[in-house]
Write a protein that holds these residues in place. Structure first.
Motif, PDB file in Angstrom:
ATOM      1  N   THR A 197      15.697 -37.220  17.432  1.00  0.00           N
ATOM      2  CA  THR A 197      16.350 -36.821  18.389  1.00  0.00           C
ATOM      3  C   THR A 197      17.726 -37.156  17.618  1.00  0.00           C
ATOM      4  O   THR A 197      18.368 -37.782  18.633  1.00  0.00           O
TER       5      THR A 197
ATOM      6  N   GLY B 215      20.152 -42.527  27.558  1.00  0.00           N
ATOM      7  CA  GLY B 215      18.677 -42.164  26.350  1.00  0.00           C
ATOM      8  C   GLY B 215      18.158 -43.108  27.406  1.00  0.00           C
ATOM      9  O   GLY B 215      17.690 -43.958  28.044  1.00  0.00           O
TER      10      GLY B 215
ATOM     11  N   ALA C 276      20.726 -35.721  28.102  1.00  0.00           N
ATOM     12  CA  ALA C 276      21.093 -36.928  26.968  1.00  0.00           C
ATOM     13  C   ALA C 276      22.124 -36.862  26.386  1.00  0.00           C
ATOM     14  O   ALA C 276      23.002 -37.604  25.826  1.00  0.00           O
TER      15      ALA C 276
ATOM     16  N   PRO D 208      23.430 -42.969  23.238  1.00  0.00           N
ATOM     17  CA  PRO D 208      23.393 -43.374  24.505  1.00  0.00           C
ATOM     18  C   PRO D 208      24.343 -44.223  24.802  1.00  0.00           C
ATOM     19  O   PRO D 208      24.978 -45.708  23.935  1.00  0.00           O
TER      20      PRO D 208
ATOM     21  N   THR E 169      19.566 -41.547  19.868  1.00  0.00           N
ATOM     22  CA  THR E 169      20.808 -40.624  20.638  1.00  0.00           C
ATOM     23  C   THR E 169      22.118 -41.141  20.902  1.00  0.00           C
ATOM     24  O   THR E 169      23.193 -40.820  21.772  1.00  0.00           O
TER      25      THR E 169
END
Length: 231
Positions: free
Chosen positions: A102, A81, A76, A150, A148
């Protein structure tokens, strides 16, 4: 730039081998569909990518860095993600708590941007995860992955079990993410919707990629759909 590369991945569960030398690569900004019948290795591929199972051989790279067997938190942090099969949201946390649990600061995605993408989540910000409909839970799972920040978003069964209107909303969301430059790897059974979204399709059969091509190639070869997808 290649964000994700799988080279010769073998993996499985206990004594059962599921992946048999799978090779996958996804470039920055590219959208790719992973297709195949049930039990052919799609979810196992995702689990291997995210360190939920350890490959017995082969190599997994994220942005050129060897991440073979790395723990999920490291994957991660490297920029991947996950929207998992079954959503797997936190049922006893509120929508807001699910999202911030998160969150990784320093990128474009924050709470305000996620709820702007999914206004339903703004309306239900104080509701528990268990109080949401299936479609709302899927929106929450996507929003949680986006928090997160990503570089590559992976969705395992993006619209399975959802009502048609909610499915359409999810596909519209993914199209917006792709337009913004997000790389996407998506598993779903809706080939028509996938064909409007992705650059390439990968077909997996018994743990190997047996065909790949763009949407025009897939539409032009009904034998591929009949043999490997049963559609």
């Amino acid at each position: 730039m290649i964000l994700l590369r799988l080279q010769g991945i073998f993996a499985g569960y206990g004594g059962s081998q599921v992946l048999s030398g799978i090779d996958v690569s996804i470039a920055a900004g590219e959208a790719v569909a992973l297709l195949g019948r049930n039990g052919m290795g799609k979810t196992t591929t995702v689990r291997a990518i995210f360190g939920l199972i350890r490959p017995t051989s082969g190599r997994i790279e994220v942005a050129g860095r060897d991440m073979t067997g790395a723990p999920p938190f490291a994957v991660a942090r490297a920029g991947l993600g996950l929207v998992p099969e079954g959503r797997q949201i936190f049922p006893t946390l509120s929508v807001r708590e699910n999202l911030i649990a998160t969150a990784r600061p320093g990128g474009p995605w924050d709470l305000a941007k996620v709820v702007a993408l999914f206004p339903r989540l703004a309306e239900r910000r104080g509701h528990l995860g268990s109080q949401l409909s299936g479609g709302e839970q899927q929106m929450l799972a996507i929003g949680r992955a986006l928090m997160t920040n990503p570089r590559l978003l992976v969705l395992d069964e993006a619209t399975e079990g959802l009502a048609p209107l909610i499915r359409a909303e999810i596909w519209d969301c993914l199209a917006r993410l792709r337009a913004e430059g997000m790389a996407i790897l998506v598993i779903d059974k809706n080939i028509a919707a996938l064909s409007r979204l992705v650059d390439r399709h990968l077909v997996i059969e018994r743990g190997r990629i047996v065909w790949q091509g763009d949407s025009a190639d897939l539409a032009a070869d009904p034998k591929i759909r009949e043999r490997f997808l049963h559609v």
